[in-house]
Design a protein around this motif. Structure first.
Motif, mmCIF file in Angstrom:
data_model
loop_
_atom_site.group_PDB
_atom_site.id
_atom_site.type_symbol
_atom_site.label_atom_id
_atom_site.label_comp_id
_atom_site.label_asym_id
_atom_site.label_seq_id
_atom_site.Cartn_x
_atom_site.Cartn_y
_atom_site.Cartn_z
ATOM 1 N N HIS A 107 0.814 -1.231 0.000
ATOM 2 C CA HIS A 107 0.000 0.000 0.000
ATOM 3 C C HIS A 107 0.843 1.275 0.000
ATOM 4 O O HIS A 107 0.481 2.254 -0.608
ATOM 5 C CB HIS A 107 -1.039 -0.009 1.142
ATOM 6 C CG HIS A 107 -0.490 0.233 2.507
ATOM 7 N ND1 HIS A 107 -0.025 -0.767 3.317
ATOM 8 C CD2 HIS A 107 -0.332 1.387 3.225
ATOM 9 C CE1 HIS A 107 0.375 -0.257 4.468
ATOM 10 N NE2 HIS A 107 0.210 1.050 4.438
ATOM 11 N N ASP A 108 2.007 1.239 0.650
ATOM 12 C CA ASP A 108 2.830 2.451 0.718
ATOM 13 C C ASP A 108 4.016 2.422 -0.242
ATOM 14 O O ASP A 108 4.964 3.183 -0.058
ATOM 15 C CB ASP A 108 3.336 2.639 2.159
ATOM 16 C CG ASP A 108 2.380 3.468 3.001
ATOM 17 O OD1 ASP A 108 1.506 4.138 2.408
ATOM 18 O OD2 ASP A 108 2.506 3.440 4.233
ATOM 19 N N LYS B 293 5.780 5.484 -1.499
ATOM 20 C CA LYS B 293 6.693 6.262 -0.649
ATOM 21 C C LYS B 293 8.146 6.095 -1.079
ATOM 22 O O LYS B 293 9.006 6.880 -0.691
ATOM 23 C CB LYS B 293 6.531 5.851 0.824
ATOM 24 C CG LYS B 293 5.258 6.388 1.446
ATOM 25 C CD LYS B 293 5.223 6.110 2.929
ATOM 26 C CE LYS B 293 3.949 6.673 3.556
ATOM 27 N NZ LYS B 293 3.823 6.250 4.958
ATOM 28 N N TYR C 50 3.215 14.250 0.461
ATOM 29 C CA TYR C 50 2.816 12.960 1.051
ATOM 30 C C TYR C 50 1.555 12.411 0.384
ATOM 31 O O TYR C 50 1.436 11.217 0.120
ATOM 32 C CB TYR C 50 2.597 13.179 2.549
ATOM 33 C CG TYR C 50 1.990 12.013 3.272
ATOM 34 C CD1 TYR C 50 2.753 10.876 3.571
ATOM 35 C CD2 TYR C 50 0.651 12.031 3.681
ATOM 36 C CE1 TYR C 50 2.190 9.802 4.244
ATOM 37 C CE2 TYR C 50 0.098 10.963 4.353
ATOM 38 C CZ TYR C 50 0.864 9.846 4.632
ATOM 39 O OH TYR C 50 0.299 8.789 5.282
ATOM 40 N N HIS D 159 1.505 9.906 -2.625
ATOM 41 C CA HIS D 159 2.079 8.554 -2.643
ATOM 42 C C HIS D 159 1.128 7.458 -3.142
ATOM 43 O O HIS D 159 1.594 6.517 -3.791
ATOM 44 C CB HIS D 159 2.765 8.194 -1.303
ATOM 45 C CG HIS D 159 1.866 7.788 -0.199
ATOM 46 N ND1 HIS D 159 1.376 8.671 0.724
ATOM 47 C CD2 HIS D 159 1.364 6.570 0.160
ATOM 48 C CE1 HIS D 159 0.619 8.031 1.597
ATOM 49 N NE2 HIS D 159 0.597 6.739 1.274
ATOM 50 N N HIS E 227 -6.081 3.551 -0.269
ATOM 51 C CA HIS E 227 -5.929 3.144 1.135
ATOM 52 C C HIS E 227 -6.022 4.306 2.139
ATOM 53 O O HIS E 227 -6.078 4.076 3.333
ATOM 54 C CB HIS E 227 -4.638 2.333 1.355
ATOM 55 C CG HIS E 227 -3.371 3.134 1.314
ATOM 56 N ND1 HIS E 227 -2.694 3.382 0.139
ATOM 57 C CD2 HIS E 227 -2.656 3.738 2.285
ATOM 58 C CE1 HIS E 227 -1.620 4.103 0.402
ATOM 59 N NE2 HIS E 227 -1.571 4.334 1.705
ATOM 60 N N HIS E 228 -6.040 5.545 1.642
ATOM 61 C CA HIS E 228 -6.231 6.679 2.561
ATOM 62 C C HIS E 228 -7.607 7.319 2.431
ATOM 63 O O HIS E 228 -7.853 8.382 3.005
ATOM 64 C CB HIS E 228 -5.147 7.741 2.339
ATOM 65 C CG HIS E 228 -3.837 7.401 2.979
ATOM 66 N ND1 HIS E 228 -3.649 7.378 4.340
ATOM 67 C CD2 HIS E 228 -2.650 7.013 2.429
ATOM 68 C CE1 HIS E 228 -2.395 7.015 4.614
ATOM 69 N NE2 HIS E 228 -1.774 6.780 3.466
#
Ligand SMILES: [Fe+2]
Length: 465
Positions: free
Chosen positions: A333-334, A337, A360, A363, A388-389
């Motif tokens: 998911h990240d 980044k 941020y 991402h 996911h956010h």
């Protein structure tokens, strides 16, 4: 030792180019003039365990050979090449269909030498230990002092290390900063007494291998876990091994980036996590006392994968393949980044400056952009990474979607991600944290109620109130 590859491409000129690509790269390329010859050749000579097949001119016979290999010689790894991705769609080769056929990677022509070699070596390197034989049974494994930078080594907790009968990589003990002793050599028999002798003299907490062998460790441990899952082995041992391999996997992916083979290993890690928590006792023990998450990036990602699996386990509509996709989405998911400065891996949103916050928030989109190159990664995984956010009350990013429009698997990862952050922030064990977490107003308005319930169910030991 060179890698042996069977190769088929109708385009004679391109086949000649590929021949030149492989000449200097320790790859023994065996060109097949006819697709049907692959079956015969591989049956006669099992040392060929990788095939590269071009499907730019789609023929039924090509798909038949791929199906034959998958069915009869599943250990053979397949790389497909194609002149245009549209051809895959026309043949109905979606990411799921490619995985079912055992295709490890897809290269688009005209691919370069580096891309081909990376794909072949990546697949071979991870699995090369499988053909390893005990080299010198008689000769003793001599110890040797090695002076090298600490960052070239990866440590595994001794209690979480399980060896095969033959060492699949060199193993070291650390004596001081940048100083190691090589106690076991790759290809030599694993000598338990020797390790015990060291343990009786020194306080050994970790065993080390070269970080360059991390892929081999991941593949070896995944295969070992598959075999261990149904066996009556100590709960803590299984759980420790799954956590260790997951975190080392995360280190690999976030330092080296993704490639086709590492995605395959990620799927295996997810399957192992899910299989492990099918046993209620193991799950309960991990949630109650074992799952110690710290503030590191790898620990947080493992937590997100683990809690996503727990939620899936208790959601009625989640099938086995849904769980794997969700867990893989949680793991990746990240990934976006990687395109941001290092600080963003652990920096909390709450302390970011407005310009940092803007950076941020890019991402999720960057993550999807990175995954777009991999046709074997399915759309649901990409959707999870992108959303996911997003939050149920519409306060999330990048799109501020209301709950009903958020992809259901992304909602799972979003909740797991939040809970994983919460327990680290509050420095609580999951069992202590679940009650205050679900009582928080933010939890109640930002996440799906059915999923919150599914997370809570994980904490209820069956047969007890
Ligand atoms: Fe994120």
């Amino acid at each position: 030792m060179s890698i042996k590859v069977l190769f088929f491409d109708d385009d004679v000129n391109w086949a000649r180019t590929v021949d030149i690509f492989c000449k200097d790269s320790k790859i023994e390329l065996c060109q097949m003039a006819n697709i049907a010859d692959i079956r015969l050749k591989i049956t006669q000579d099992p040392t060929f365990n990788l095939v590269v097949i071009d499907i730019s001119t789609p023929k039924r016979s090509i798909l038949e050979v791929i199906r034959y290999l998958k069915l009869n010689i599943p250990s053979v790894k397949i790389i497909l090449t194609v002149s245009d991705m549209i051809i895959l769609n026309k043949l109905g080769l979606t990411s799921g269909a490619l995985t079912k056929l055992g295709v490890e990677d897809v290269l688009v022509k005209p691919y370069g030498q580096a891309a081909l070699i990376k794909s072949i070596h990546g697949i071979h390197q991870f699995e090369s230990w499988q053909t390893l034989k005990n080299q010198d049974e008689e000769e003793d494994d001599q110890e040797e002092a090695v002076r090298e930078q600490d960052d070239r080594f990866t440590g595994v907790k001794l209690e979480n290390y399980i060896s095969g009968s033959v060492n699949v990589f060199d193993l070291y003990l650390r004596t001081s900063r940048n100083n190691y002793i090589r106690i076991f050599h790759r290809g030599k028999k694993f000598n338990k007494q020797k390790l015990e002798k060291h343990q009786s003299k020194e306080n050994i907490e970790y065993l080390y291998f070269k970080t360059a062998d991390r892929g081999t460790y991941i593949n070896f441990t995944n295969k070992l876990l598959e075999k261990m899952i149904d066996k009556d082995i100590n709960v803590g041992k299984k759980a420790g091994l799954v956590k260790e391999v997951s975190e080392i996997y995360i280190d690999e992916i976030f330092t080296k980036g993704i490639d086709a083979q590492i995605v395959t290993e990620g799927e295996a890690v997810c399957r192992n996590i899910y299989n492990l928590i099918q046993e209620d006792d193991i799950l309960f023990e991990m949630l109650e006392s074992y799952l110690n998450l710290d503030n590191s990036f790898r620990s947080h990602l493992f937590g997100t994968m683990f809690f996503s699996s727990v939620i899936c386990k208790n959601v009625e509509w989640a099938s086995g393949s849904t769980v794997e996709k969700t867990c893989l989405g949680a793991m990746l998911h990240d990934i976006g980044k990687l395109k941001l400065p290092e600080i963003f891996k652990t920096l909390s949103q709450k302390v970011m400056t407005p310009s940092q916050l803007m950076q941020y928030k890019s991402h999720p989109a960057m993550g999807v952009e990175m995954l777009a190159k991999f046709p074997t990664i399915s759309e649901p995984v990409k959707q999870i990474v992108y959303q996911h956010h997003e939050m149920a009350d519409g306060s999330g990013f990048p799109s501020g979607l209301p709950g009903i429009r958020i992809f259901p698997l992304a909602r799972i990862v979003s909740l797991a991600n939040h809970f994983s952050n919460y327990i680290v922030e509050k420095n609580m064990a999951p069992k202590q944290a679940i009650h205050p977490f679900v009582m928080e107003r933010n939890t109640l308005i930002k996440f799906d109620q059915v999923l919150i319930k599914s997370l809570i169910i994980g904490f209820i030991k069956k047969g007890k109130s």
